[in-house]
Scaffold this active site. Structure first.
Site, PDB file in Angstrom:
ATOM      1  N   TYR A  86     -36.121  -3.673 -23.151  1.00 25.75           N
ATOM      2  CA  TYR A  86     -36.233  -2.781 -21.996  1.00 25.75           C
ATOM      3  C   TYR A  86     -37.536  -1.990 -21.937  1.00 25.75           C
ATOM      4  O   TYR A  86     -37.801  -1.314 -20.945  1.00 25.75           O
ATOM      5  CB  TYR A  86     -34.998  -1.864 -21.921  1.00 25.75           C
ATOM      6  CG  TYR A  86     -33.846  -2.650 -21.321  1.00 25.75           C
ATOM      7  CD1 TYR A  86     -33.551  -2.562 -19.975  1.00 25.75           C
ATOM      8  CD2 TYR A  86     -33.136  -3.567 -22.085  1.00 25.75           C
ATOM      9  CE1 TYR A  86     -32.562  -3.331 -19.401  1.00 25.75           C
ATOM     10  CE2 TYR A  86     -32.139  -4.344 -21.529  1.00 25.75           C
ATOM     11  CZ  TYR A  86     -31.853  -4.222 -20.182  1.00 25.75           C
ATOM     12  OH  TYR A  86     -30.886  -4.999 -19.611  1.00 25.75           O
TER      13      TYR A  86
ATOM     14  N   GLY B 278     -28.354 -11.637 -22.853  1.00 22.28           N
ATOM     15  CA  GLY B 278     -27.789 -10.398 -22.340  1.00 22.28           C
ATOM     16  C   GLY B 278     -28.732  -9.248 -22.617  1.00 22.28           C
ATOM     17  O   GLY B 278     -29.949  -9.440 -22.713  1.00 22.28           O
ATOM     18  N   LYS B 279     -28.136  -8.080 -22.770  1.00 23.20           N
ATOM     19  CA  LYS B 279     -28.935  -6.862 -22.826  1.00 23.20           C
ATOM     20  C   LYS B 279     -29.327  -6.505 -24.250  1.00 23.20           C
ATOM     21  O   LYS B 279     -28.535  -5.912 -24.992  1.00 23.20           O
ATOM     22  CB  LYS B 279     -28.156  -5.723 -22.183  1.00 23.20           C
ATOM     23  CG  LYS B 279     -27.927  -5.942 -20.704  1.00 23.20           C
ATOM     24  CD  LYS B 279     -26.823  -5.024 -20.248  1.00 23.20           C
ATOM     25  CE  LYS B 279     -26.618  -5.108 -18.769  1.00 23.20           C
ATOM     26  NZ  LYS B 279     -27.490  -4.212 -18.019  1.00 23.20           N
ATOM     27  N   ILE B 280     -30.530  -6.862 -24.595  1.00 22.85           N
ATOM     28  CA  ILE B 280     -31.078  -6.539 -25.912  1.00 22.85           C
ATOM     29  C   ILE B 280     -31.895  -5.256 -25.751  1.00 22.85           C
ATOM     30  O   ILE B 280     -32.783  -5.186 -24.893  1.00 22.85           O
ATOM     31  CB  ILE B 280     -31.956  -7.698 -26.426  1.00 22.85           C
ATOM     32  CG1 ILE B 280     -31.106  -8.963 -26.589  1.00 22.85           C
ATOM     33  CG2 ILE B 280     -32.662  -7.302 -27.716  1.00 22.85           C
ATOM     34  CD1 ILE B 280     -31.892 -10.213 -26.922  1.00 22.85           C
TER      35      ILE B 280
ATOM     36  N   PHE C 277     -26.437  -3.910 -25.687  1.00 24.44           N
ATOM     37  CA  PHE C 277     -25.586  -3.033 -24.880  1.00 24.44           C
ATOM     38  C   PHE C 277     -25.084  -3.758 -23.656  1.00 24.44           C
ATOM     39  O   PHE C 277     -25.439  -4.900 -23.393  1.00 24.44           O
ATOM     40  CB  PHE C 277     -26.332  -1.733 -24.530  1.00 24.44           C
ATOM     41  CG  PHE C 277     -27.454  -1.866 -23.546  1.00 24.44           C
ATOM     42  CD1 PHE C 277     -27.241  -1.588 -22.209  1.00 24.44           C
ATOM     43  CD2 PHE C 277     -28.728  -2.255 -23.951  1.00 24.44           C
ATOM     44  CE1 PHE C 277     -28.274  -1.698 -21.286  1.00 24.44           C
ATOM     45  CE2 PHE C 277     -29.770  -2.363 -23.037  1.00 24.44           C
ATOM     46  CZ  PHE C 277     -29.533  -2.083 -21.699  1.00 24.44           C
TER      47      PHE C 277
END
Ligand code: PMP
Length: 296
Positions: A158, A152-154, A37
């Protein structure tokens, strides 16, 4: 909060009402966290609504999808157009934009299957608020740099970050600071970190932190304000003895840190170089084509 009956999102090639979107409960992203994302922010500027650094955000998203071997059939310009159209359709000027690449139904543990792009926008005040934060050092560490590509945003990355922020709140703090696998200061769960000592800024080097677009912007702003920036490891002791510190991120923007584990940072924030940077960033995002910091 994120949508109402009229809100429009983009899903699987079309603009549709958010309330009508159905995601399969068999989606691989849902079960195993295999997804990518991004988070972008649009501002009302004197030149109209402008998304801040959209090319950088969508390029990072594409690179992250490639690193995970997830098909990503959009080019950057197309994604920017979708994001602007989404703002227009929802009549938003100042808003956050969230694209996510969702891996299709697959209960197996191999990547490379079909994906669907979802993109939404909503109004979001600064993620960590506007006041100085009391922080703690988390026992939850940043995911090991060799466990996943650091691009990046994996989505799955999170979970430790959520644990760190939740634990910080439960202990009465505003936000957590996570260490890396070697015990050096890494970042906050959703933001990068800079500390200030004797007028210079120090930030952890790239390698096992999120390569933040705001972090890169802060480094540019600092250079133009003739504030030195060092990208090097930071120990816990250095953090506790910092004159000032900030968290940086698209949703966070720039927020000052008041204390770490109950130890107040030494400078009055308003007198710090960090405060100058925060002010310049605020001017920059609201005047994308004429960056305020180059004419200071
Ligand atoms: N670290 C993490 C884990 C993040 O999710 C983010 C974005 N919210 C950041 C740092 C800041 O990155 P950027 O400046 O590109 O928004």
């Amino acid at each position: 909060m994120y949508y109402n009956d009229k809100t429009v999102s983009f899903f699987d090639g079309k603009f549709v009402k958010s309330k009508e979107i159905a995601i399969s409960p068999f989606a691989q992203t849902l079960h195993y966290g295999l997804g990518v994302f991004e988070g972008l922010k649009a501002y009302q500027t004197q030149h109209g609504v402008r998304i801040f650094k959209p090319t950088e955000h969508f390029t990072r998203m594409k690179k992250t999808a490639e690193a995970l071997h997830l098909p990503f059939d959009y080019d950057i310009a197309e994604l920017e157009e979708i994001a602007y159209e989404l703002l227009e359709r929802n009549k938003f000027k100042n808003a956050y934009i969230r694209p996510i690449l969702i891996a299709a139904d697959n209960m197996g543990l191999l990547t490379g299957g079909d994906t669907k792009l979802f993109m939404a926008t909503w109004k979001w005040p600064r993620y960590l608020g506007d006041r100085l934060l009391n922080t703690c050092i988390s026992s939850y560490r940043r995911i090991h740099a060799q466990s996943l590509p650091v691009v990046g945003k994996i989505t799955g990355c999170y979970v430790p970050n959520i644990m760190a922020s939740t634990d910080a709140k439960q202990r009465g703090f505003d936000e957590a600071i996570m260490l890396d696998e070697n015990g050096y200061v890494a970042q906050a769960p959703g933001s990068n970190i800079f500390i200030e000592k004797e007028g210079v800024l120090i930030t952890p080097p790239l390698g096992n932190i999120m390569p933040g677009i705001t972090r890169a912007t802060v480094i540019e702003i600092a250079k133009s304000l003739k504030i030195e920036v060092f990208e090097r490891v930071i120990t816990i002791e250095e953090l506790l003895e910092a004159d000032a510190a900030i968290f940086t991120g698209t949703a966070t923007e720039i927020v000052g840190i008041a204390s770490v584990e109950g130890t107040a940072l030494k400078l009055l924030f308003d007198k710090s170089q960090c405060a100058r940077i925060a002010e310049a960033y605020n001017e920059l995002v609201h005047s994308v084509h004429e960056p305020a910091y180059t004419i200071i």
